[in-house]
Design an enzyme around this catalytic site. Structure first.
Site, PDB file in Angstrom:
ATOM      1  N   HIS A   1       0.856  -1.188   0.000  1.00 21.56           N
ATOM      2  CA  HIS A   1       0.000   0.000   0.000  1.00 21.56           C
ATOM      3  C   HIS A   1       0.889   1.234   0.000  1.00 21.56           C
ATOM      4  O   HIS A   1       2.126   1.119   0.021  1.00 21.56           O
ATOM      5  CB  HIS A   1      -0.984  -0.010   1.172  1.00 21.56           C
TER       6      HIS A   1
ATOM      7  N   HIS B   1       0.982   3.979   2.149  1.00 18.16           N
ATOM      8  CA  HIS B   1       1.284   4.728   3.368  1.00 18.16           C
ATOM      9  C   HIS B   1       2.762   5.112   3.367  1.00 18.16           C
ATOM     10  O   HIS B   1       3.617   4.327   2.956  1.00 18.16           O
ATOM     11  CB  HIS B   1       0.980   3.880   4.600  1.00 18.16           C
TER      12      HIS B   1
ATOM     13  N   ASP C   1       5.159   5.252   5.538  1.00 16.56           N
ATOM     14  CA  ASP C   1       6.196   4.434   6.178  1.00 16.56           C
ATOM     15  C   ASP C   1       6.565   3.211   5.349  1.00 16.56           C
ATOM     16  O   ASP C   1       7.644   2.643   5.531  1.00 16.56           O
ATOM     17  CB  ASP C   1       5.780   4.024   7.594  1.00 16.56           C
TER      18      ASP C   1
ATOM     19  N   HIS D   1      -7.316  -2.199   4.912  1.00 17.10           N
ATOM     20  CA  HIS D   1      -6.618  -1.200   5.735  1.00 17.10           C
ATOM     21  C   HIS D   1      -7.330   0.152   5.608  1.00 17.10           C
ATOM     22  O   HIS D   1      -6.724   1.193   5.670  1.00 17.10           O
ATOM     23  CB  HIS D   1      -5.161  -1.099   5.266  1.00 17.10           C
TER      24      HIS D   1
ATOM     25  N   ASP E   1      -0.238  -4.040   6.064  1.00 11.21           N
ATOM     26  CA  ASP E   1      -1.141  -3.566   7.117  1.00 11.21           C
ATOM     27  C   ASP E   1      -2.578  -3.949   6.777  1.00 11.21           C
ATOM     28  O   ASP E   1      -3.051  -3.665   5.672  1.00 11.21           O
ATOM     29  CB  ASP E   1      -1.061  -2.046   7.253  1.00 11.21           C
TER      30      ASP E   1
ATOM     31  N   HIS F   1       6.691  -5.288  12.004  1.00 12.97           N
ATOM     32  CA  HIS F   1       6.059  -3.959  12.088  1.00 12.97           C
ATOM     33  C   HIS F   1       5.422  -3.776  13.471  1.00 12.97           C
ATOM     34  O   HIS F   1       4.240  -3.522  13.607  1.00 12.97           O
ATOM     35  CB  HIS F   1       5.013  -3.859  10.978  1.00 12.97           C
TER      36      HIS F   1
END
Length: 285
Positions: free
Chosen positions: A61, A63, A65, A152, A175, A239
């Site tokens: 994805h 995001h 991070d 997510h 995630d 994570h």
């Protein structure tokens, strides 16, 4: 055999001991980097690999991070490849093309400087971006990769990857909360690499913005329950939020064991697990 290396086990919160989310998968002489959080190049160097050795970059994805070092991976692959420039294959969810294009634009001045300075660099970094939400995305020399949807939200779409090689299989979830898409993707896999948080600890924090993460991540117990439902052989946790304190690994493992009674792996950056056909595995730190 498929080798899984937890290159980065950290989170959006900077940690001096943990790089950002990144997992290295080696199978059949091919090398896949799943996500590219901060510090991924140093971790690749630590295991004797590098951006120029990647068969493909897989993004679960978008995001920040999970893609913090996207530009670094693209540029470093370009400037450290001294043979024919083969395009970096980048596979991710819809939206990935836009992010890659914006990244290349941001590095535009750097790319121009290097082309002007080096006679053998005559074009920008070659990349090929492929966007998927499900289905077969890679099938080369005995290694197959399948994508499936995860959950997510409000980040969407998000995906997980299943890498298969000669009877061995590894699923990297990214995630997600528990969902039917991940259950289907992970069914019968040799190993499931799953991001986890300790909701019992996060919910005690006074900052609402931090507590908000509980509604779109899986707890240790939820990830373990997903692994149990899917019938996987090994659960590999990564994570960690908050970061696992020294000496607390057994506590995290015990929480997972309340839902999953098979092999549970967790550890620091560079923890490795060998996944063999069936349920056999060997871990190395």
């Amino acid at each position: 055999m498929i080798e899984v290396t937890l290159l980065g086990t950290g989170s959006p919160i900077p940690d001096p001991d943990r790089a950002g989310p990144a997992t290295l998968i080696r199978a059949g002489g091919q090398t896949f980097l799943v996500d590219c959080g901060r510090g991924v190049q140093q971790r690749l160097a630590a295991v004797g690999s590098g951006a120029n050795a990647l068969s493909a970059l897989l993004l679960t994805h978008l995001h920040s991070d999970h893609i913090a070092d996207l530009g670094d991976v693209i540029i470093t692959r370009w400037v450290t490849t001294f043979t024919e420039q083969i395009p970096l294959q980048i596979i991710g969810p819809p939206g990935t093309k836009r992010v890659v294009e914006a990244t290349l634009e941001a590095f535009g001045p750097d790319i121009g400087y290097r082309i002007a300075h080096h006679a053998d660099l005559t074009a920008p970094p070659p990349v090929e971006v492929h966007e998927y939400t499900e289905g077969l995305v890679w099938d080369h020399d005995g290694v197959r990769t399948v994508v499936g949807p995860t959950d997510h939200r409000p980040v969407e779409p998000t995906i997980g990857f299943r890498i298969e090689h000669h009877g061995a299989s590894v699923v990297v979830a990214g995630d997600t909360v528990p969902c039917a898409g991940l259950d289907a993707l992970a069914a019968g896999a040799g190993a499931l690499v799953h991001t986890v948080i300790r909701k019992d600890l996060v919910e005690q924090l006074p900052m609402q913005r931090i507590r908000d993460i509980c509604d779109y991540h899986s707890s240790v117990e939820e990830a373990a329950a997903t692994a149990a439902r899917a019938g996987v052989g090994i659960l590999i946790l990564t994570h960690y939020v908050p970061a696992i304190a020294a000496g607390q690994e057994d506590e995290w493992r015990a929480r997972a064991a309340t839902e999953f009674d098979r092999q549970i792996e967790l550890g620091s950056d560079l923890h490795r697990v060998e996944v063999h056909p069936g349920v056999c595995a060997k871990s190395r730190s």
